[in-house]
Write a protein that holds these residues in place. Structure first.
Motif, PDB file in Angstrom:
ATOM      1  N   ASP A  26       0.801  -1.232   0.000  1.00  0.00           N
ATOM      2  CA  ASP A  26       0.000   0.000   0.000  1.00  0.00           C
ATOM      3  C   ASP A  26       0.833   1.282   0.000  1.00  0.00           C
ATOM      4  OD1 ASP A  26       0.904   0.187   2.583  1.00  0.00           O
ATOM      5  OD2 ASP A  26      -1.052  -0.065   3.537  1.00  0.00           O
ATOM      6  N   SER A  27       2.100   1.168  -0.425  1.00  0.00           N
ATOM      7  CA  SER A  27       2.924   2.374  -0.576  1.00  0.00           C
ATOM      8  C   SER A  27       3.393   2.538  -2.016  1.00  0.00           C
ATOM      9  CB  SER A  27       4.149   2.305   0.347  1.00  0.00           C
ATOM     10  OG  SER A  27       5.045   1.289  -0.084  1.00  0.00           O
ATOM     11  N   PHE A  28       2.809   1.746  -2.928  1.00  0.00           N
ATOM     12  CA  PHE A  28       3.274   1.740  -4.315  1.00  0.00           C
ATOM     13  C   PHE A  28       2.456   2.706  -5.168  1.00  0.00           C
ATOM     14  CE2 PHE A  28       3.921  -0.949  -8.390  1.00  0.00           C
ATOM     15  CZ  PHE A  28       4.964  -0.132  -8.781  1.00  0.00           C
ATOM     16  N   VAL A  29       2.907   3.961  -5.203  1.00  0.00           N
ATOM     17  CA  VAL A  29       2.240   4.975  -6.014  1.00  0.00           C
ATOM     18  C   VAL A  29       2.604   4.773  -7.486  1.00  0.00           C
ATOM     19  CG1 VAL A  29       2.214   6.665  -4.149  1.00  0.00           C
ATOM     20  CG2 VAL A  29       4.132   6.644  -5.726  1.00  0.00           C
ATOM     21  N   PRO A  30       1.688   5.039  -8.412  1.00  0.00           N
ATOM     22  CA  PRO A  30       0.290   5.421  -8.178  1.00  0.00           C
ATOM     23  C   PRO A  30      -0.655   4.230  -8.286  1.00  0.00           C
ATOM     24  CG  PRO A  30       0.811   5.782 -10.474  1.00  0.00           C
ATOM     25  CD  PRO A  30       2.051   5.169  -9.838  1.00  0.00           C
ATOM     26  N   MET A  31      -0.111   3.001  -8.153  1.00  0.00           N
ATOM     27  CA  MET A  31      -0.923   1.809  -8.399  1.00  0.00           C
ATOM     28  C   MET A  31      -1.854   1.475  -7.237  1.00  0.00           C
ATOM     29  SD  MET A  31       0.332   1.646 -11.314  1.00  0.00           S
ATOM     30  CE  MET A  31      -0.560   0.259 -11.992  1.00  0.00           C
ATOM     31  N   GLY A  32      -1.334   1.564  -6.008  1.00  0.00           N
ATOM     32  CA  GLY A  32      -2.148   1.321  -4.821  1.00  0.00           C
ATOM     33  C   GLY A  32      -1.438   1.894  -3.615  1.00  0.00           C
ATOM     34  N   PHE A  33      -2.024   2.905  -2.992  1.00  0.00           N
ATOM     35  CA  PHE A  33      -1.336   3.563  -1.882  1.00  0.00           C
ATOM     36  C   PHE A  33      -2.345   4.240  -0.956  1.00  0.00           C
ATOM     37  CE2 PHE A  33      -1.840   6.599  -5.266  1.00  0.00           C
ATOM     38  CZ  PHE A  33      -2.052   7.827  -4.669  1.00  0.00           C
ATOM     39  N   VAL A  34      -1.895   4.535   0.260  1.00  0.00           N
ATOM     40  CA  VAL A  34      -2.747   5.166   1.258  1.00  0.00           C
ATOM     41  C   VAL A  34      -2.494   6.672   1.254  1.00  0.00           C
ATOM     42  CG1 VAL A  34      -3.343   5.306   3.700  1.00  0.00           C
ATOM     43  CG2 VAL A  34      -2.770   3.101   2.695  1.00  0.00           C
ATOM     44  N   GLU A  35      -3.544   7.438   1.072  1.00  0.00           N
ATOM     45  CA  GLU A  35      -3.439   8.893   1.108  1.00  0.00           C
ATOM     46  C   GLU A  35      -3.264   9.367   2.555  1.00  0.00           C
ATOM     47  OE1 GLU A  35      -5.855  10.771  -2.519  1.00  0.00           O
ATOM     48  OE2 GLU A  35      -7.155   9.813  -1.039  1.00  0.00           O
ATOM     49  N   LYS A  36      -2.947  10.648   2.714  1.00  0.00           N
ATOM     50  CA  LYS A  36      -2.723  11.202   4.050  1.00  0.00           C
ATOM     51  C   LYS A  36      -3.946  11.082   4.945  1.00  0.00           C
ATOM     52  CE  LYS A  36       0.886  14.491   2.704  1.00  0.00           C
ATOM     53  NZ  LYS A  36       1.296  15.914   2.609  1.00  0.00           N
ATOM     54  N   ASN A  37      -5.140  11.064   4.322  1.00  0.00           N
ATOM     55  CA  ASN A  37      -6.371  10.938   5.119  1.00  0.00           C
ATOM     56  C   ASN A  37      -6.723   9.496   5.433  1.00  0.00           C
ATOM     57  OD1 ASN A  37      -7.317   9.912   2.707  1.00  0.00           O
ATOM     58  ND2 ASN A  37      -8.774  11.568   2.304  1.00  0.00           N
ATOM     59  N   MET A 129      16.937  -1.227  -3.941  1.00  0.00           N
ATOM     60  CA  MET A 129      15.813  -1.847  -4.652  1.00  0.00           C
ATOM     61  C   MET A 129      14.809  -2.376  -3.639  1.00  0.00           C
ATOM     62  SD  MET A 129      17.945  -4.106  -7.453  1.00  0.00           S
ATOM     63  CE  MET A 129      19.114  -4.659  -6.199  1.00  0.00           C
ATOM     64  N   GLN A 130      13.579  -2.614  -4.089  1.00  0.00           N
ATOM     65  CA  GLN A 130      12.588  -3.222  -3.210  1.00  0.00           C
ATOM     66  C   GLN A 130      12.722  -4.739  -3.243  1.00  0.00           C
ATOM     67  OE1 GLN A 130       8.415  -2.704  -4.203  1.00  0.00           O
ATOM     68  NE2 GLN A 130       7.821  -2.878  -2.057  1.00  0.00           N
ATOM     69  N   THR A 131      12.638  -5.356  -2.089  1.00  0.00           N
ATOM     70  CA  THR A 131      12.687  -6.810  -1.996  1.00  0.00           C
ATOM     71  C   THR A 131      11.526  -7.438  -2.762  1.00  0.00           C
ATOM     72  OG1 THR A 131      13.657  -6.642   0.220  1.00  0.00           O
ATOM     73  CG2 THR A 131      12.737  -8.778  -0.414  1.00  0.00           C
ATOM     74  N   ASP A 155      11.843  -2.997   2.229  1.00  0.00           N
ATOM     75  CA  ASP A 155      10.478  -3.513   2.245  1.00  0.00           C
ATOM     76  C   ASP A 155       9.558  -2.623   1.419  1.00  0.00           C
ATOM     77  OD1 ASP A 155      11.181  -5.630   3.849  1.00  0.00           O
ATOM     78  OD2 ASP A 155      10.640  -4.624   5.713  1.00  0.00           O
ATOM     79  N   GLN A 156       9.778  -1.301   1.498  1.00  0.00           N
ATOM     80  CA  GLN A 156       8.965  -0.342   0.752  1.00  0.00           C
ATOM     81  C   GLN A 156       9.878   0.712   0.120  1.00  0.00           C
ATOM     82  OE1 GLN A 156       6.074   1.072   3.667  1.00  0.00           O
ATOM     83  NE2 GLN A 156       4.603  -0.446   2.967  1.00  0.00           N
ATOM     84  N   ILE A 157       9.518   1.142  -1.063  1.00  0.00           N
ATOM     85  CA  ILE A 157      10.346   2.064  -1.831  1.00  0.00           C
ATOM     86  C   ILE A 157      10.578   3.411  -1.135  1.00  0.00           C
ATOM     87  CG2 ILE A 157      10.521   3.331  -4.017  1.00  0.00           C
ATOM     88  CD1 ILE A 157       9.106   0.950  -5.346  1.00  0.00           C
ATOM     89  N   PRO A 158       9.572   4.002  -0.453  1.00  0.00           N
ATOM     90  CA  PRO A 158       9.833   5.288   0.212  1.00  0.00           C
ATOM     91  C   PRO A 158      11.042   5.258   1.139  1.00  0.00           C
ATOM     92  CG  PRO A 158       7.485   4.887   0.155  1.00  0.00           C
ATOM     93  CD  PRO A 158       8.147   3.623  -0.339  1.00  0.00           C
ATOM     94  N   ASN A 159      11.308   4.116   1.757  1.00  0.00           N
ATOM     95  CA  ASN A 159      12.468   4.019   2.647  1.00  0.00           C
ATOM     96  C   ASN A 159      13.781   4.155   1.877  1.00  0.00           C
ATOM     97  OD1 ASN A 159      10.817   3.615   4.883  1.00  0.00           O
ATOM     98  ND2 ASN A 159      10.785   1.399   4.604  1.00  0.00           N
ATOM     99  N   SER A 160      13.782   3.702   0.624  1.00  0.00           N
ATOM    100  CA  SER A 160      14.996   3.834  -0.183  1.00  0.00           C
ATOM    101  C   SER A 160      15.271   5.296  -0.515  1.00  0.00           C
ATOM    102  CB  SER A 160      14.882   3.001  -1.465  1.00  0.00           C
ATOM    103  OG  SER A 160      13.881   3.507  -2.331  1.00  0.00           O
ATOM    104  N   PHE A 161      14.213   6.094  -0.685  1.00  0.00           N
ATOM    105  CA  PHE A 161      14.403   7.518  -0.948  1.00  0.00           C
ATOM    106  C   PHE A 161      14.976   8.242   0.266  1.00  0.00           C
ATOM    107  CE2 PHE A 161      11.920   6.803  -4.738  1.00  0.00           C
ATOM    108  CZ  PHE A 161      12.418   7.750  -5.622  1.00  0.00           C
ATOM    109  N   LEU A 162      14.615   7.791   1.456  1.00  0.00           N
ATOM    110  CA  LEU A 162      15.194   8.374   2.672  1.00  0.00           C
ATOM    111  C   LEU A 162      16.699   8.155   2.681  1.00  0.00           C
ATOM    112  CD1 LEU A 162      12.579   7.264   5.378  1.00  0.00           C
ATOM    113  CD2 LEU A 162      12.831   9.534   4.348  1.00  0.00           C
TER     114      LEU A 162
END
Length: 250
Positions: A26-37, A129-131, A155-162
């Motif tokens: 659920d962190s894979f934009v824009p295919m399926g992800f959770v918005e801020k709300n 890379m993502q596992t 585990d999730q791509i956003p962590n790689s950007f950090l």
């Protein structure tokens, strides 16, 4: 029971229960992800709902460990893998695929200040890379194209950007659709560089399912064809990508 789930055709059960379970990261934009709300949204969310609306079946979306997607599928925890899931020969050994519905490729994202402009310049550097991703599978077989000194799996791509921003890694290999969408929504978009390579072939997104679910596969393919014919698939592309460059079947 688990072994039966791998080989039996479960369509009648899904039709009777009017429910099917889709597994996703659920962190894979824009295919399926959770918005801020807290709302789950995305291209594949919209597409899955549109497909099963035709059959009066409700879609439940379940977040999974992406590296375990095939295991979750075979165990019967989920019925489908539907989340920017590329067709690969390795995955075909375990999973049946629907017809493809979107084009994609693997790209390299770096910080401009690193001076890296080609895949070859990752030599001596650390690559993220993502596992369980297509990027990881491709890298393992194509290290002559992009040969990093070391790799880090996330585990999730956003962590790689950090880690990229902190300088702990120097590049991220990931899906083009993710890279373009994610970077377009960053304030410092211009501080990144997206690098393509002619030796990286296009890959195709499709829906993954158990090989025994032959009726489910036919139903999904039929719905995708209908959505393509009536223009709904094209509208989804325009909604999420702003253009129709990745649309299949025109």
């Amino acid at each position: 029971m688990q072994s039966r789930a791998k080989t039996q055709d479960n369509w009648k059960r899904s039709e009777r229960q009017k429910r099917i379970v889709v597994g996703l990261d659920d962190s894979f934009v824009p295919m399926g992800f959770v918005e801020k709300n807290g709302t789950l949204t995305g291209y594949d969310i919209d597409l899955a709902k549109a497909v099963f609306k035709r059959y009066g079946i409700h879609v439940d979306f379940q977040t999974i460990d992406w590296s375990m997607n095939a295991t979750e599928l075979q165990n019967g925890t989920i019925d489908l893998i539907w989340n920017g899931y590329s067709i690969t020969s390795q995955r075909k050994k375990k999973v049946a695929f629907s017809e493809p519905y979107l084009r994609n490729r693997q790209v390299l994202v770096v910080k401009k200040k690193s001076g890296i402009k080609t895949f070859a310049q990752m030599k001596g550097k650390t690559l993220g890379m993502q596992t369980g991703s297509t990027a990881e599978q491709w890298y393992e077989s194509k290290q002559k194209v992009i040969h990093a000194q070391s790799t880090v799996l996330y585990d999730q791509i956003p962590n790689s950007f950090l880690d990229l921003n902190a300088g702990r890694i120097q590049g991220i290999l990931l899906d083009e659709v993710y890279a373009n969408y994610y970077l377009a929504h960053l304030k410092d978009r211009d501080s990144y560089r997206v690098i393509e390579n002619k030796d990286v072939p296009r890959d195709l997104f499709a829906v993954g399912m158990r090989k025994g679910d032959k009726t489910l596969r036919r139903k999904i393919n039929s719905a995708l064809k209908a959505l393509q014919k009536n223009g709904e698939l094209e509208k989804l592309n325009e909604k999420w990508f702003g253009k129709d460059s990745n649309y299949l079947g025109k």
